[in-house]
Design a protein around this motif. Structure first.
Motif, PDB file in Angstrom:
ATOM      1  N   SER A  57       0.850  -1.191   0.000  1.00  0.00           N
ATOM      2  CA  SER A  57       0.000   0.000   0.000  1.00  0.00           C
ATOM      3  C   SER A  57       0.889   1.246   0.000  1.00  0.00           C
ATOM      4  N   TYR A  58       0.345   2.327  -0.548  1.00  0.00           N
ATOM      5  CA  TYR A  58       1.138   3.547  -0.694  1.00  0.00           C
ATOM      6  C   TYR A  58       0.210   4.745  -0.606  1.00  0.00           C
ATOM      7  N   ASP A  59       0.727   5.869  -0.145  1.00  0.00           N
ATOM      8  CA  ASP A  59      -0.096   7.050   0.103  1.00  0.00           C
ATOM      9  C   ASP A  59      -0.619   7.745  -1.154  1.00  0.00           C
ATOM     10  N   ALA A  60       0.060   7.599  -2.253  1.00  0.00           N
ATOM     11  CA  ALA A  60      -0.372   8.260  -3.487  1.00  0.00           C
ATOM     12  C   ALA A  60      -1.186   7.293  -4.344  1.00  0.00           C
ATOM     13  N   ALA A  61      -2.264   7.786  -4.933  1.00  0.00           N
ATOM     14  CA  ALA A  61      -3.123   6.948  -5.780  1.00  0.00           C
ATOM     15  C   ALA A  61      -2.535   6.750  -7.167  1.00  0.00           C
ATOM     16  N   THR A  62      -1.782   7.734  -7.645  1.00  0.00           N
ATOM     17  CA  THR A  62      -1.189   7.643  -8.974  1.00  0.00           C
ATOM     18  C   THR A  62       0.240   8.164  -8.931  1.00  0.00           C
ATOM     19  N   ALA A  63       1.016   7.707  -9.894  1.00  0.00           N
ATOM     20  CA  ALA A  63       2.392   8.178 -10.065  1.00  0.00           C
ATOM     21  C   ALA A  63       2.739   8.011 -11.544  1.00  0.00           C
ATOM     22  N   ARG A  64       3.930   8.453 -11.865  1.00  0.00           N
ATOM     23  CA  ARG A  64       4.383   8.363 -13.253  1.00  0.00           C
ATOM     24  C   ARG A  64       5.888   8.085 -13.231  1.00  0.00           C
ATOM     25  N   LEU A  65       6.342   7.251 -14.128  1.00  0.00           N
ATOM     26  CA  LEU A  65       7.768   7.054 -14.354  1.00  0.00           C
ATOM     27  C   LEU A  65       8.146   7.795 -15.622  1.00  0.00           C
ATOM     28  N   GLU A  66       9.231   8.540 -15.565  1.00  0.00           N
ATOM     29  CA  GLU A  66       9.783   9.213 -16.741  1.00  0.00           C
ATOM     30  C   GLU A  66      11.238   8.782 -16.857  1.00  0.00           C
ATOM     31  N   ILE A  67      11.578   8.193 -17.992  1.00  0.00           N
ATOM     32  CA  ILE A  67      12.904   7.615 -18.175  1.00  0.00           C
ATOM     33  C   ILE A  67      13.539   8.174 -19.433  1.00  0.00           C
TER      34      ILE A  67
END
Length: 162
Positions: A57-67
């Motif tokens: 589980s994690y506090d943020a509902a969404t994230a993004r990877l930028e590579i």
């Protein structure tokens, strides 16, 4: 066309295609795409379901990877930025191998909040194939994100061991 040294006929476009394919198969990564376009890729971006990606589980509902990987003239290794971005909290945690902070060595981990750098620490220089580097860095995100301390709505990364 840019050829990456020591990577026989491995071009930046080929590398980004392989990064795209790798993220497409990564649990929690969704809508993997190129920026600015498939024809002229400079970055690979993936929307992330943090709970699935981190297997916790994690506090943020969404994230993004930028590579982004690139090979500047006069340098005998790839540069990269592998960033975890949480738009809702205006947070960025990234592994950067570049010349931006020579006092930290060739590689560092950086935490930004509200578009300002909060912490930077040296990180291990990985002299390996870019896809091996990507795999190592993706595996380091769970402990790195767990190491962030929040106090009064402000994050910090007090230390980084690797």
């Amino acid at each position: 066309m840019i050829f990456l040294a020591g990577r026989d006929r491995y071009t930046q476009r080929t590398l980004l295609r392989d990064v795209h394919d790798r993220l497409t198969n990564q649990p929690g990564c969704e809508e993997v795409r190129y920026r600015p376009s498939r024809r002229r890729p400079r970055y690979v971006i993936a929307d992330v379901d943090p709970t699935t990606f981190l297997s916790n589980s994690y506090d943020a509902a969404t994230a993004r990877l930028e590579i982004r990987f690139w090979y500047p003239a006069g340098v005998d290794h790839e540069y990269y930025r592998i960033n975890w971005i949480e738009p809702d909290r205006n947070l960025m945690l990234g592994f950067h191998q570049d010349a931006d902070h020579p006092d930290l060595g060739p590689c560092h981990i950086q935490l930004n909040h509200e578009d300002t750098s909060v912490n930077r620490h040296s990180a291990t220089f990985l002299d390996a194939h870019p896809l091996a580097v990507l795999d190592d860095r993706l595996q380091q995100f769970p402990p790195a994100l767990a190491a962030i301390h929040w106090k009064n709505g402000a994050p910090s990364l007090p230390t980084w061991p690797v």
